[in-house]
Design a protein around this motif. Structure first.
Motif, PDB file in Angstrom:
ATOM      1  N   LYS A   1       0.987  -1.054   0.220  1.00 14.22           N
ATOM      2  CA  LYS A   1      -0.069  -0.047  -0.256  1.00 14.22           C
ATOM      3  C   LYS A   1       0.221   1.292   0.226  1.00 14.22           C
ATOM      4  CE  LYS A   1      -1.702  -0.906   3.743  1.00 14.22           C
ATOM      5  NZ  LYS A   1      -1.141  -2.573   4.011  1.00 14.22           N
ATOM      6  N   SER A   2       1.466   1.520   1.113  1.00 16.88           N
ATOM      7  CA  SER A   2       2.604   2.154   1.216  1.00 16.88           C
ATOM      8  C   SER A   2       3.500   2.658  -0.527  1.00 16.88           C
ATOM      9  CB  SER A   2       3.132   2.400   2.134  1.00 16.88           C
ATOM     10  OG  SER A   2       2.730   2.592   3.382  1.00 16.88           O
ATOM     11  N   THR A   3       3.509   2.022  -0.350  1.00 14.96           N
ATOM     12  CA  THR A   3       4.534   1.813  -2.119  1.00 14.96           C
ATOM     13  C   THR A   3       4.459   2.165  -3.007  1.00 14.96           C
ATOM     14  OG1 THR A   3       5.814   0.119  -1.417  1.00 14.96           O
ATOM     15  CG2 THR A   3       6.161   0.232  -3.657  1.00 14.96           C
ATOM     16  N   LEU A   4       2.542   1.483  -3.327  1.00 15.64           N
ATOM     17  CA  LEU A   4       1.570   2.350  -4.197  1.00 15.64           C
ATOM     18  C   LEU A   4       2.214   3.167  -3.758  1.00 15.64           C
ATOM     19  CD1 LEU A   4      -1.307   0.429  -5.712  1.00 15.64           C
ATOM     20  CD2 LEU A   4      -1.697   3.142  -5.059  1.00 15.64           C
ATOM     21  N   LEU A   5       1.480   4.387  -3.199  1.00 15.67           N
ATOM     22  CA  LEU A   5       1.219   5.886  -2.908  1.00 15.67           C
ATOM     23  C   LEU A   5       2.456   6.452  -3.158  1.00 15.67           C
ATOM     24  CD1 LEU A   5      -1.442   6.726  -2.006  1.00 15.67           C
ATOM     25  CD2 LEU A   5      -0.661   7.290   0.304  1.00 15.67           C
ATOM     26  N   ARG A   6       3.939   6.528  -2.890  1.00 17.13           N
ATOM     27  CA  ARG A   6       5.058   6.663  -3.165  1.00 17.13           C
ATOM     28  C   ARG A   6       5.597   6.372  -4.428  1.00 17.13           C
ATOM     29  NH1 ARG A   6       9.806   4.652  -0.261  1.00 17.13           N
ATOM     30  NH2 ARG A   6      10.744   6.135  -0.549  1.00 17.13           N
ATOM     31  N   THR A   7       4.997   5.698  -4.868  1.00 16.04           N
ATOM     32  CA  THR A   7       5.282   5.343  -6.291  1.00 16.04           C
ATOM     33  C   THR A   7       4.136   6.223  -7.630  1.00 16.04           C
ATOM     34  OG1 THR A   7       5.701   2.827  -6.250  1.00 16.04           O
ATOM     35  CG2 THR A   7       5.306   3.619  -8.565  1.00 16.04           C
ATOM     36  N   ALA A   8       2.958   6.139  -6.910  1.00 15.14           N
ATOM     37  CA  ALA A   8       2.019   7.495  -7.820  1.00 15.14           C
ATOM     38  C   ALA A   8       2.562   8.576  -7.571  1.00 15.14           C
ATOM     39  CB  ALA A   8       0.579   7.524  -6.662  1.00 15.14           C
ATOM     40  N   ALA A   9       3.042   9.252  -5.769  1.00 16.39           N
ATOM     41  CA  ALA A   9       3.545  10.020  -6.279  1.00 16.39           C
ATOM     42  C   ALA A   9       5.003  10.465  -6.868  1.00 16.39           C
ATOM     43  CB  ALA A   9       3.977  10.860  -4.454  1.00 16.39           C
ATOM     44  N   ALA A  10       5.750   9.636  -7.749  1.00 13.60           N
ATOM     45  CA  ALA A  10       6.685   9.924  -8.481  1.00 13.60           C
ATOM     46  C   ALA A  10       8.114   9.585  -7.250  1.00 13.60           C
ATOM     47  CB  ALA A  10       6.677  10.599  -9.043  1.00 13.60           C
ATOM     48  N   LEU A  11       7.775   8.819  -6.023  1.00 14.23           N
ATOM     49  CA  LEU A  11       9.151   8.991  -4.938  1.00 14.23           C
ATOM     50  C   LEU A  11       9.459   7.667  -5.275  1.00 14.23           C
ATOM     51  CD1 LEU A  11       7.275  10.362  -2.163  1.00 14.23           C
ATOM     52  CD2 LEU A  11       8.514  11.851  -3.284  1.00 14.23           C
ATOM     53  N   ILE A  12       9.578   6.920  -6.197  1.00 14.69           N
ATOM     54  CA  ILE A  12       9.655   5.386  -6.656  1.00 14.69           C
ATOM     55  C   ILE A  12       9.806   5.761  -7.850  1.00 14.69           C
ATOM     56  CG2 ILE A  12       9.717   2.750  -6.342  1.00 14.69           C
ATOM     57  CD1 ILE A  12       8.913   3.454  -3.050  1.00 14.69           C
ATOM     58  N   ALA A  13      10.838   5.354  -8.288  1.00 12.71           N
ATOM     59  CA  ALA A  13      10.458   4.950  -9.772  1.00 12.71           C
ATOM     60  C   ALA A  13      10.192   3.530 -10.278  1.00 12.71           C
ATOM     61  CB  ALA A  13      12.108   4.961 -10.960  1.00 12.71           C
ATOM     62  N   PRO A  14       8.677   3.744 -10.713  1.00  7.32           N
ATOM     63  CA  PRO A  14       8.291   1.691 -11.239  1.00  7.32           C
ATOM     64  C   PRO A  14       9.217   1.083 -12.182  1.00  7.32           C
ATOM     65  CG  PRO A  14       7.236   3.481 -12.498  1.00  7.32           C
ATOM     66  CD  PRO A  14       8.183   4.353 -11.970  1.00  7.32           C
ATOM     67  N   ALA A  15       9.455  -0.849 -12.143  1.00 10.02           N
ATOM     68  CA  ALA A  15      10.218  -1.063 -12.888  1.00 10.02           C
ATOM     69  C   ALA A  15       9.496  -1.238 -14.094  1.00 10.02           C
ATOM     70  CB  ALA A  15      10.545  -2.938 -12.395  1.00 10.02           C
ATOM     71  N   THR A  16       7.913  -1.525 -13.931  1.00  8.91           N
ATOM     72  CA  THR A  16       7.647  -1.831 -15.466  1.00  8.91           C
ATOM     73  C   THR A  16       6.021  -0.610 -15.159  1.00  8.91           C
ATOM     74  OG1 THR A  16       5.995  -3.146 -14.605  1.00  8.91           O
ATOM     75  CG2 THR A  16       8.057  -3.986 -15.267  1.00  8.91           C
ATOM     76  N   GLY A  17       5.371  -0.276 -15.948  1.00 13.11           N
ATOM     77  CA  GLY A  17       4.145   0.772 -15.521  1.00 13.11           C
ATOM     78  C   GLY A  17       4.878   2.056 -16.080  1.00 13.11           C
ATOM     79  N   THR A  18       3.138   2.544 -15.818  1.00 10.85           N
ATOM     80  CA  THR A  18       2.912   4.068 -15.718  1.00 10.85           C
ATOM     81  C   THR A  18       2.005   4.603 -15.272  1.00 10.85           C
ATOM     82  OG1 THR A  18       2.162   4.493 -17.702  1.00 10.85           O
ATOM     83  CG2 THR A  18       4.433   4.533 -18.698  1.00 10.85           C
TER      84      THR A  18
END
Length: 261
Positions: A41-58
């Motif tokens: 859950k937290s990883t998803l939110l941080r990725t949505a805020a562009a604080l984590i770069a996804p390995a795949t997808g956008t």
């Protein structure tokens, strides 16, 4: 603008934390992100805020890739409130809240009247106006949590992403914060919040994204997602789900689900 997660995958320390996440989060609604510990859950939110770069997808805001937005524009569009957020300078509370206006101002520019009004509104909404002159490190944990939410609200973002915003708050202020988040959504902006408490989620959520082991178990309108079967599959507990008089859901955990043959 919709916030779209398209086939999102995240790898941290060589471990796949999120995999194949595809969901559209809608503005004007509160989306609760639910799931057991370690669901991502937290990883998803941080990725949505562009604080984590996804390995795949956008992640897209409207038709624009969040990762490629100018950082100042991204900060104006997306406000992020992490869990256990801290303040590294012992400055006055009002100055902490005013930091939420920095993306709207030119470098080194003094705050304008709209900035000052936004800070005043945010502090009123979080009941922190009386703390304005207090050094932030002298506040209680619950007071500091409300101040940090006020900082995000002061930025007036299109999307507000909050990770466990109720942690450390007493029951009255928990309800007050949920009311403020619903008010943000009623203004046409988007709100996505990570919650653990099913009672609060049932009360506040218009939509629910239910995660398990880094994948979407199900998503959609709260009444369709927060069913006894879905909650049992996610959390391994039996949950009573009822409608309250205001039309929200009352989700009461009863106990561990019995193992089936």
């Amino acid at each position: 603008m919709e916030l779209t997660l398209d086939d999102l995958g995240v790898t941290l320390s060589r471990r796949r934390v999120l995999d194949g996440i595809s969901v559209i989060l809608r503005p004007g609604r509160v989306t609760a992100i639910l799931g057991p510990n370690g669901a991502g859950k937290s990883t998803l939110l941080r990725t949505a805020a562009a604080l984590i770069a996804p390995a795949t997808g956008t992640v897209r805001l409207g038709d624009r890739n969040v990762a490629t937005l100018d950082p100042r524009e991204r900060a104006r569009r997306i406000g992020y409130l992490p869990q256990n957020a801290g303040v590294h300078w012992n400055i006055a509370t009002s100055e902490v809240v005013a930091l939420g206006r920095l993306p709207h101002r030119a470098p080194f520019a003094a705050p304008g009247q709209h900035d000052l009004d936004a800070v005043t509104r945010a502090m009123a909404a979080t009941e922190t106006a009386h703390l304005a002159d207090r050094p932030v490190n002298e506040l209680s944990g619950g007071e500091r949590a409300r101040v940090l939410l006020a900082r995000v609200l002061a930025g007036e973002p299109d999307w507000l992403l909050a990770d466990e915003p109720l942690a450390g708050l007493d029951p009255r202020h928990q309800f007050d914060i949920l009311d403020r988040l619903q008010e943000v959504a009623r203004q046409g902006r988007g709100v996505a919040i990570v919650l653990h408490d099913l009672l609060h989620a049932g009360r506040v959520a218009d939509d629910v994204l239910l995660l398990k082991e880094g994948r979407v178990l199900t998503s959609g309108e709260a009444a369709a997602v927060m069913t006894p079967d879905n909650l049992r599959a996610a959390f391994g507990v039996e949950v009573s789900v009822q409608r309250n008089t205001g039309g929200g859901l009352v989700c009461t955990p009863i106990g561990r689900a019995l193992a089936t043959a």
